[in-house]
Write a protein that holds these residues in place. Sequence first.
Motif, mmCIF file in Angstrom:
data_model
loop_
_atom_site.group_PDB
_atom_site.id
_atom_site.type_symbol
_atom_site.label_atom_id
_atom_site.label_comp_id
_atom_site.label_asym_id
_atom_site.label_seq_id
_atom_site.Cartn_x
_atom_site.Cartn_y
_atom_site.Cartn_z
ATOM 1 N N LEU B 165 -60.007 23.775 35.488
ATOM 2 C CA LEU B 165 -58.987 23.493 34.284
ATOM 3 C C LEU B 165 -58.218 24.844 34.227
ATOM 4 C CD1 LEU B 165 -61.148 22.014 31.289
ATOM 5 C CD2 LEU B 165 -59.380 21.097 32.642
ATOM 6 N N TYR B 169 -53.812 24.917 34.849
ATOM 7 C CA TYR B 169 -53.034 25.210 33.635
ATOM 8 C C TYR B 169 -52.650 26.579 33.619
ATOM 9 C CZ TYR B 169 -54.014 20.682 32.031
ATOM 10 O OH TYR B 169 -53.902 19.188 31.760
ATOM 11 N N TYR B 196 -59.990 23.349 25.331
ATOM 12 C CA TYR B 196 -59.711 22.098 25.866
ATOM 13 C C TYR B 196 -60.028 21.118 25.266
ATOM 14 C CZ TYR B 196 -59.376 18.020 28.780
ATOM 15 O OH TYR B 196 -59.159 16.978 29.435
ATOM 16 N N PRO B 198 -60.286 17.132 24.656
ATOM 17 C CA PRO B 198 -59.994 15.821 25.569
ATOM 18 C C PRO B 198 -59.344 14.834 25.041
ATOM 19 C CG PRO B 198 -62.425 15.974 24.786
ATOM 20 C CD PRO B 198 -61.711 17.124 24.205
ATOM 21 N N PRO B 199 -58.597 13.851 25.996
ATOM 22 C CA PRO B 199 -57.971 12.766 25.321
ATOM 23 C C PRO B 199 -58.434 12.028 24.245
ATOM 24 C CG PRO B 199 -58.114 12.683 27.783
ATOM 25 C CD PRO B 199 -59.182 13.604 27.215
ATOM 26 N N ILE B 227 -55.331 23.603 25.416
ATOM 27 C CA ILE B 227 -54.765 22.398 26.324
ATOM 28 C C ILE B 227 -55.174 21.267 25.368
ATOM 29 C CG2 ILE B 227 -54.848 21.033 28.251
ATOM 30 C CD1 ILE B 227 -56.170 23.839 29.347
ATOM 31 N N ASP B 229 -55.181 17.706 25.590
ATOM 32 C CA ASP B 229 -54.758 16.365 26.318
ATOM 33 C C ASP B 229 -54.376 15.003 25.596
ATOM 34 O OD1 ASP B 229 -55.034 14.715 28.649
ATOM 35 O OD2 ASP B 229 -57.078 15.682 29.377
ATOM 36 N N GLN B 230 -54.031 14.024 26.192
ATOM 37 C CA GLN B 230 -53.089 12.855 25.644
ATOM 38 C C GLN B 230 -53.812 12.638 24.436
ATOM 39 O OE1 GLN B 230 -52.657 9.484 28.129
ATOM 40 N NE2 GLN B 230 -51.802 10.829 29.617
ATOM 41 N N LEU B 260 -50.017 17.312 25.796
ATOM 42 C CA LEU B 260 -49.793 16.287 26.770
ATOM 43 C C LEU B 260 -49.532 15.296 25.815
ATOM 44 C CD1 LEU B 260 -52.696 16.531 29.181
ATOM 45 C CD2 LEU B 260 -50.168 17.661 29.334
ATOM 46 N N SER B 299 -45.260 14.798 21.934
ATOM 47 C CA SER B 299 -46.090 15.860 21.606
ATOM 48 C C SER B 299 -45.743 16.683 20.554
ATOM 49 C CB SER B 299 -46.484 16.860 22.690
ATOM 50 O OG SER B 299 -45.257 17.139 23.455
#
Lengths: 255, 482
Positions: B165, B169, B196, B198-199, B227, B229-230, B260, B299
């Motif tokens: 990761l 990034y 981080y 996650p989606p 980060i 994510d989606q 994202l 986003s």
Amino acid sequence: MLSIRNLQASVGDKPILKGINLDVKAGEVHAIMGPNGSGKSTLSNVLAGRENATVTGGSVTYQGKDLLALAVEERAREGIFLAFQYPVEIPGVGNVYLLKAALNAQRKHRGLPELDAMDFLALVKDKMKLMEMNESMLYRAVNEGFSGGEKKRNEILQMVVLEPSLAILDETDSGLDIDALKVVSHGVNSLRSPDRAMILVTHYQRLLDYIKPDFVHVLSDGRIQRSGGPELALELEREGYAWVGDATNEGVVAP
Amino acid sequence: MNSVPDTLEGLISLEYRHGFETSIESDEIPKGLSEDTVRLISARKNEPEFLLEWRLEAYRRWLKMTPPTWASVHYPPIDYQDIIYYSAPKSQKDGPKSLDEVDPELLKTYEKLGIPLHERAILAGVAVDAVFDSVSVATTFKDKLAEVGIIFCSFSEAVQHHPDLIKQYLGTVVPVQDNFYAALNSAVFSDGSFVYIPPGVRCPMELSTYFRINAKNTGQFERTLIIADQGASVSYLEGCTAPMRDENQLHAAVVELVALEDAKIKYSTVQNWYPGDKEGRGGIYNFVTKRGDCRGTRSHISWTQVETGSAITWKYPSVILRGEDSVGEFYSVALTNHRQQADTGTKMIHIGRNTRSTIVSKGISAGFGQQAYRGLVRMARSATGARNHTQCDSLLLGDRCQAHTFPYIEVKNNTATVEHEASTSRIGEDQLFFCRQRGLSAEDAVSMIVNGFCKEVFKELPMEFAVEAQKLLGVSLEGSVG
């Protein structure tokens, strides 16, 4: 309640108050009238503790205390209220927030429990009816975007909420139309009581048609030139202030 | 008369009350910066080869760069050989396994700062990754977050456990050569936070890091990477204090945010580094690069900052609006008192179609404080239908402070809309007298007036920190920490 002895004060280097003597007892309403520049507003400011005027001599005793030794907020918490001639705007600070903070600061000083939001709102809504004010004004920022009349009503709202022992109204009637004047006067009159005193500082007799004073004093050139009953105000209205000045020039000082 | 100053003058001249120093042994490397220093730091942290190479690349680029001179701040040249680039509390060498293993001196420090690390943290639902100088000493709630797949740890840990990761990034939002301080940070960064999400996961609690500069002569170079994510969302709060010192200390952090598709990141900062004394001696140089990248469609990245500390602040949390319909926000309150200087603002770079940005900046200057708002709004050729609204207000206390506004607007697409509003006002003795005449103390009055001014920004802060920020602002005007 209030005893002013030979009070002298300057703004910058300029002497404005040149020896004021005045006694105000509980229950009394005193009107202080006088031409522009006579020192009326300076007297209000000195009593409230504003720093722009410097006391150069004399004394002020309020409820047995040396008033001039107290800080502005201490005077307020001891029950002195000044209704401003030009109320300031405070953007972003809700009217209701200021009122609640002020009331609770004063209650705390007097050893009373602070009011919670519910009790406070009930109290203030009641007082707003008296002042014929829309409740929405509670949630607007202090005086921001208020009309001249709304600002003055807001001053008197603060007064009726805080219930001071000594209220000083500095030119509260200026800039008011007749309807607003009636509402404001109604608010002021509602506070009249045997244990409360008021000092009305005004240029015109008009206000005194609605708030009947017990005593009228004529301030000119930094001194109280004449004192009398309500009839003195009518005399002033008829004759103007010129004769007061003449009297001064001739050295005739009122009783 | 009571002892509380009752004039504006008196109120804004009180002193910082967080100037204590924690006496614990530090593991430091010698002063100075060279390729060897970079290698040494990387080795101490047991970093993989790619990261060392990345650092060295940054160092080589940094050597060819010069510090920016365009900001309205003034300070003597910094001797980069006179700084210690790595310092870790010695007792933490092997890393604590739990809070019980954390040096009690450290915990006491946090307690003084009011950081909710123990049960208080649990009650408040705040997960704290506390950074003490260079090493992260305690991370709470990690397990609970891990259950939903969230990674929240120190940057160093992430390097060890999630190098993929990091590799993917790191430096993609703020490239190593971005600017002088970012390059320096990239070469010598010590630690920071890594998040981080996650989606599809909404982070169930506010994540929070408190940074604290403690050891003497230590430059602090945090590196934070978040980060989302989606479809993920997270709210992150960073708070800072530093003990009182005579030397200026350099703080050059880099924060990178990546959002994202449909992701949302809200990043809030309460910065209260030591601002220096009344004459401007000492204090932190806060030269920070913060940038978010709205990489995905729809986003959303939002920066909220309350900046009351530091001798000099040089900081422009920015958003690159790449994804279509993405949203960037910047809400800022900055206060400069005594001899503090701040040059702060934001950059909103609109690239995607129908991107939107909002900027609300509130600057407060007192004493001899110097403050500049500097903001760039760029509408790229591709930014069809993009919109920006900027509101920029300054409040002055006293008559020796300054406020400046430098809005830069570049529009290359004629369907884009840019609005800019600005105002300057002053807390008058009139307002102060009025509030005191109603029975409020001068301190409460100033605090109330300033908070009123900042209301639009405070309402953007997470609830539990809005109150803290209000208090901080009130007391910062007297120069102390709430």
